[in-house]
Design an enzyme around this catalytic site. Structure first.
Site: not given
Length: 170
Positions: A124, A95-97
């Site tokens: 996230i 995951y990232c932003s």
């Protein structure tokens, strides 16, 4: 090319991106669905996955998913990932932003033989928008999320947005 991509992203965000549906729009435009998605609902409470955070270190230090391991978002960070996950059949959620940088890392892992790699849909931001918990660098629950920059931060609705210390912060 990198700067052109950042300019395009910024322009895209300037024209009203905010909220959940804007995450959907951004993923449709910027991702090619090369890494299968997993939803926050499916991931919640599921402990069989190794969670890898593909954001910059500063973003991870503000908050991250519980038990996530920071691996970074650069191709040069892939060696760290390979050391953290030597078994290529390990179930991984990246995951990232919102899921764009994590798709890039996921593509590289799949290309290098990893067999069960997923991209957290909405990253996230969606996780926190759904009211799910995130943790700071001390392992304490927090309401703070590094919002990447003010344009992408418009997609984050259910958190205290943190900006700063990023080289390209707008």
């Amino acid at each position: 090319m990198k700067y052109l991509f950042q300019i395009l992203i910024s322009l895209f965000c300037l024209y009203g991106l905010h909220g959940q549906s804007k995450i959907d729009q951004a993923l449709r435009i910027f991702n090619n669905n090369s890494v299968p998605y997993i939803t926050a609902e499916r991931l919640t409470g599921n402990t069989r996955f190794l969670l890898l955070d593909t954001r910059e270190k500063e973003e991870f230090e503000v908050s991250h998913l519980e038990n996530a391991v920071w691996v970074g978002d650069k191709i040069s960070d892939l060696d760290r990932t390979y050391n953290i996950v030597p078994e290529k059949n390990t179930p991984i959620v990246l995951y990232c932003s919102i899921g764009i940088r994590s798709e890039d890392i996921g593509e590289k892992l799949i290309k290098n033989g990893y067999t069960e790699v997923y991209n957290l849909y909405g990253g996230i931001f969606e996780w926190k928008n759904k009211g799910l918990p995130v943790y700071d660098s001390f392992g304490q629950k927090t309401d703070r999320i590094h919002a990447y920059n003010k344009h992408w931060g418009k997609m984050l609705n259910n958190a205290t947005k943190v900006y700063g210390h990023r080289k390209h912060n707008n």
